[in-house]
Every structure is written in C-alpha cells, then in structure tokens.
Design a protein around this motif. Sequence first.
Motif, PDB file in Angstrom:
ATOM      1  N   ALA A  33       0.854  -1.176   0.000  1.00  0.00           N
ATOM      2  CA  ALA A  33       0.000   0.000   0.000  1.00  0.00           C
ATOM      3  C   ALA A  33       0.893   1.230   0.000  1.00  0.00           C
ATOM      4  CB  ALA A  33      -0.895   0.008   1.230  1.00  0.00           C
ATOM      5  N   MET A  34       0.435   2.281  -0.634  1.00  0.00           N
ATOM      6  CA  MET A  34       1.207   3.510  -0.743  1.00  0.00           C
ATOM      7  C   MET A  34       0.402   4.673  -0.177  1.00  0.00           C
ATOM      8  SD  MET A  34       3.940   2.426  -2.226  1.00  0.00           S
ATOM      9  CE  MET A  34       4.729   3.981  -2.615  1.00  0.00           C
ATOM     10  N   GLY A  35       1.095   5.703   0.197  1.00  0.00           N
ATOM     11  CA  GLY A  35       0.391   6.867   0.722  1.00  0.00           C
ATOM     12  C   GLY A  35       1.241   8.113   0.670  1.00  0.00           C
ATOM     13  N   TRP A  36       0.617   9.215   1.061  1.00  0.00           N
ATOM     14  CA  TRP A  36       1.316  10.496   1.150  1.00  0.00           C
ATOM     15  C   TRP A  36       0.971  11.160   2.480  1.00  0.00           C
ATOM     16  CZ3 TRP A  36       4.674  12.205  -2.632  1.00  0.00           C
ATOM     17  CH2 TRP A  36       4.624  11.537  -3.856  1.00  0.00           C
ATOM     18  N   PHE A  37       2.003  11.670   3.113  1.00  0.00           N
ATOM     19  CA  PHE A  37       1.861  12.523   4.284  1.00  0.00           C
ATOM     20  C   PHE A  37       2.491  13.865   3.953  1.00  0.00           C
ATOM     21  CE2 PHE A  37       0.431   9.916   7.915  1.00  0.00           C
ATOM     22  CZ  PHE A  37       0.416   8.667   7.306  1.00  0.00           C
ATOM     23  N   ARG A  38       2.185  14.843   4.754  1.00  0.00           N
ATOM     24  CA  ARG A  38       2.830  16.141   4.580  1.00  0.00           C
ATOM     25  C   ARG A  38       3.117  16.764   5.932  1.00  0.00           C
ATOM     26  NH1 ARG A  38      -2.263  19.555   1.935  1.00  0.00           N
ATOM     27  NH2 ARG A  38      -3.539  19.704   3.844  1.00  0.00           N
ATOM     28  N   VAL A  48      -2.387  12.568   4.233  1.00  0.00           N
ATOM     29  CA  VAL A  48      -3.027  13.162   3.060  1.00  0.00           C
ATOM     30  C   VAL A  48      -3.931  12.151   2.362  1.00  0.00           C
ATOM     31  CG1 VAL A  48      -2.657  14.282   0.828  1.00  0.00           C
ATOM     32  CG2 VAL A  48      -1.104  14.762   2.742  1.00  0.00           C
ATOM     33  N   VAL A  49      -3.340  11.025   1.967  1.00  0.00           N
ATOM     34  CA  VAL A  49      -4.090  10.056   1.179  1.00  0.00           C
ATOM     35  C   VAL A  49      -3.336   8.742   1.161  1.00  0.00           C
ATOM     36  CG1 VAL A  49      -2.957  10.785  -0.964  1.00  0.00           C
ATOM     37  CG2 VAL A  49      -5.187   9.671  -1.066  1.00  0.00           C
ATOM     38  N   SER A  50      -4.070   7.647   0.941  1.00  0.00           N
ATOM     39  CA  SER A  50      -3.443   6.340   0.773  1.00  0.00           C
ATOM     40  C   SER A  50      -4.201   5.550  -0.276  1.00  0.00           C
ATOM     41  CB  SER A  50      -3.400   5.572   2.092  1.00  0.00           C
ATOM     42  OG  SER A  50      -4.709   5.299   2.552  1.00  0.00           O
ATOM     43  N   SER A  57      -8.754   0.603  -3.501  1.00  0.00           N
ATOM     44  CA  SER A  57      -9.268   1.310  -2.337  1.00  0.00           C
ATOM     45  C   SER A  57      -8.395   2.515  -2.021  1.00  0.00           C
ATOM     46  CB  SER A  57      -9.289   0.372  -1.127  1.00  0.00           C
ATOM     47  OG  SER A  57      -9.711   1.047   0.036  1.00  0.00           O
ATOM     48  N   THR A  58      -9.025   3.658  -1.789  1.00  0.00           N
ATOM     49  CA  THR A  58      -8.303   4.879  -1.433  1.00  0.00           C
ATOM     50  C   THR A  58      -8.939   5.525  -0.205  1.00  0.00           C
ATOM     51  OG1 THR A  58      -9.674   6.176  -2.946  1.00  0.00           O
ATOM     52  CG2 THR A  58      -7.564   5.364  -3.798  1.00  0.00           C
ATOM     53  N   THR A  59      -8.119   6.247   0.519  1.00  0.00           N
ATOM     54  CA  THR A  59      -8.586   6.997   1.683  1.00  0.00           C
ATOM     55  C   THR A  59      -8.006   8.399   1.610  1.00  0.00           C
ATOM     56  OG1 THR A  59      -8.594   4.969   3.031  1.00  0.00           O
ATOM     57  CG2 THR A  59      -8.685   7.067   4.199  1.00  0.00           C
ATOM     58  N   TYR A  60      -8.851   9.407   1.768  1.00  0.00           N
ATOM     59  CA  TYR A  60      -8.415  10.794   1.661  1.00  0.00           C
ATOM     60  C   TYR A  60      -8.674  11.548   2.968  1.00  0.00           C
ATOM     61  CZ  TYR A  60      -8.063  10.304  -3.417  1.00  0.00           C
ATOM     62  OH  TYR A  60      -7.706   9.917  -4.687  1.00  0.00           O
ATOM     63  N   ALA A  61      -7.782  12.435   3.295  1.00  0.00           N
ATOM     64  CA  ALA A  61      -8.048  13.383   4.364  1.00  0.00           C
ATOM     65  C   ALA A  61      -9.134  14.352   3.909  1.00  0.00           C
ATOM     66  CB  ALA A  61      -6.776  14.155   4.712  1.00  0.00           C
ATOM     67  N   ASP A  62      -9.960  14.786   4.836  1.00  0.00           N
ATOM     68  CA  ASP A  62     -11.057  15.688   4.477  1.00  0.00           C
ATOM     69  C   ASP A  62     -10.546  16.961   3.821  1.00  0.00           C
ATOM     70  OD1 ASP A  62     -13.147  14.942   7.387  1.00  0.00           O
ATOM     71  OD2 ASP A  62     -12.933  13.934   5.451  1.00  0.00           O
ATOM     72  N   SER A  63      -9.369  17.395   4.234  1.00  0.00           N
ATOM     73  CA  SER A  63      -8.829  18.658   3.739  1.00  0.00           C
ATOM     74  C   SER A  63      -8.470  18.630   2.264  1.00  0.00           C
ATOM     75  CB  SER A  63      -7.598  19.052   4.560  1.00  0.00           C
ATOM     76  OG  SER A  63      -6.609  18.042   4.496  1.00  0.00           O
ATOM     77  N   VAL A  64      -8.342  17.446   1.677  1.00  0.00           N
ATOM     78  CA  VAL A  64      -7.924  17.358   0.267  1.00  0.00           C
ATOM     79  C   VAL A  64      -8.960  16.668  -0.613  1.00  0.00           C
ATOM     80  CG1 VAL A  64      -5.505  17.322   1.002  1.00  0.00           C
ATOM     81  CG2 VAL A  64      -6.672  15.161   0.448  1.00  0.00           C
ATOM     82  N   GLY A 104      -3.925   2.818   6.158  1.00  0.00           N
ATOM     83  CA  GLY A 104      -4.709   3.828   6.852  1.00  0.00           C
ATOM     84  C   GLY A 104      -3.970   5.130   7.032  1.00  0.00           C
ATOM     85  N   SER A 105      -4.350   5.886   8.064  1.00  0.00           N
ATOM     86  CA  SER A 105      -3.848   7.236   8.239  1.00  0.00           C
ATOM     87  C   SER A 105      -2.845   7.403   9.376  1.00  0.00           C
ATOM     88  CB  SER A 105      -5.024   8.188   8.474  1.00  0.00           C
ATOM     89  OG  SER A 105      -5.730   7.806   9.642  1.00  0.00           O
ATOM     90  N   TYR A 106      -2.474   6.331  10.054  1.00  0.00           N
ATOM     91  CA  TYR A 106      -1.558   6.435  11.179  1.00  0.00           C
ATOM     92  C   TYR A 106      -0.122   6.309  10.689  1.00  0.00           C
ATOM     93  CZ  TYR A 106       0.359   5.688  15.848  1.00  0.00           C
ATOM     94  OH  TYR A 106       1.065   5.788  17.012  1.00  0.00           O
ATOM     95  N   TYR A 107       0.662   7.347  10.847  1.00  0.00           N
ATOM     96  CA  TYR A 107       1.964   7.372  10.188  1.00  0.00           C
ATOM     97  C   TYR A 107       2.911   6.298  10.701  1.00  0.00           C
ATOM     98  CZ  TYR A 107       4.166   9.720  14.214  1.00  0.00           C
ATOM     99  OH  TYR A 107       4.665  10.012  15.447  1.00  0.00           O
ATOM    100  N   ARG A 108       2.784   5.895  11.947  1.00  0.00           N
ATOM    101  CA  ARG A 108       3.719   4.917  12.507  1.00  0.00           C
ATOM    102  C   ARG A 108       3.571   3.536  11.876  1.00  0.00           C
ATOM    103  NH1 ARG A 108       6.697   6.459  16.837  1.00  0.00           N
ATOM    104  NH2 ARG A 108       5.998   8.305  18.016  1.00  0.00           N
TER     105      ARG A 108
END
Length: 123
Positions: A33-38, A48-50, A57-64, A104-108
């Motif tokens: 799985a791949m994603g982007w953080f900022r 940001v997104v994964s 399947s994709t998951t987006y932060a509400d801000s983007v 998911g959205s947890y960076y660790r």
Amino acid sequence: QVQLVESGGGLVQAGGSLRLSCAASGRTFSNYAMGWFRQAPGKEREFVVSISSSGTSTTYADSVKGRFTISRDNAKNTAYLQMNALKPEDTAVYYCVASRYYSGSYYRQYDYWGQGTQVTVSS
C-alpha cells in the motif's frame, strides 16, 4: 527494503496544480500500500491520502477530498499524487510512504518513507 524517491514538487500559485511522483524500488511494488503525508513548518505530520496495493481502495483526508487524487501504476513501480485547486495551506514537505499490510492514516504503521519533496503554494 523499499526505497522511495519523490519528485514533482515546486512553487505554484493558488488555484494551480502539481503532480507528485513516487518511484519505488527494492521489493515487489504491487505488494505494498502507498500513501502520502505532509508536514508544514511548526506543524504535526499530517495524513493526506493512501491507496491499497491493488489500487482499488483509497482513503483521503477531508482537507484534500475533491482536490487531490492518488493513483498508482504497478507496471512502472510508481505512485502519483495529482493536486488541483491548490491552496496556500497545502504548502508543506510531502512524503511518500509504503506499507506491506497497512493503508490507513496512522503514520507509525508505514515502514518506508521517501526523503520528501517541497510543495509551496503562493497566494
């Protein structure tokens, strides 16, 4: 090990677009799985997104949501982040991430990180 190299950052005016690329090497890209953080100066790292390993399947932060689109080309071992309608608050260093089992959205939970690419949006 997975090596990730981002490219495509730069300076753009508000309302403009950029496309970030993340080239992966070292392991079977389609298994990850791949994603982007900022991270902006003085702020916490932000999801940001994964995208899942299959790309279904994709998951987006509400801000983007509605402005950014993640995609991947498993044949080219590359993930992309298309960013449209950019805002000054999108200014940050953008990091590409990869995980064998997590999207998911947890960076660790992400095992591999790129070196980051700067995105600056002027008002």
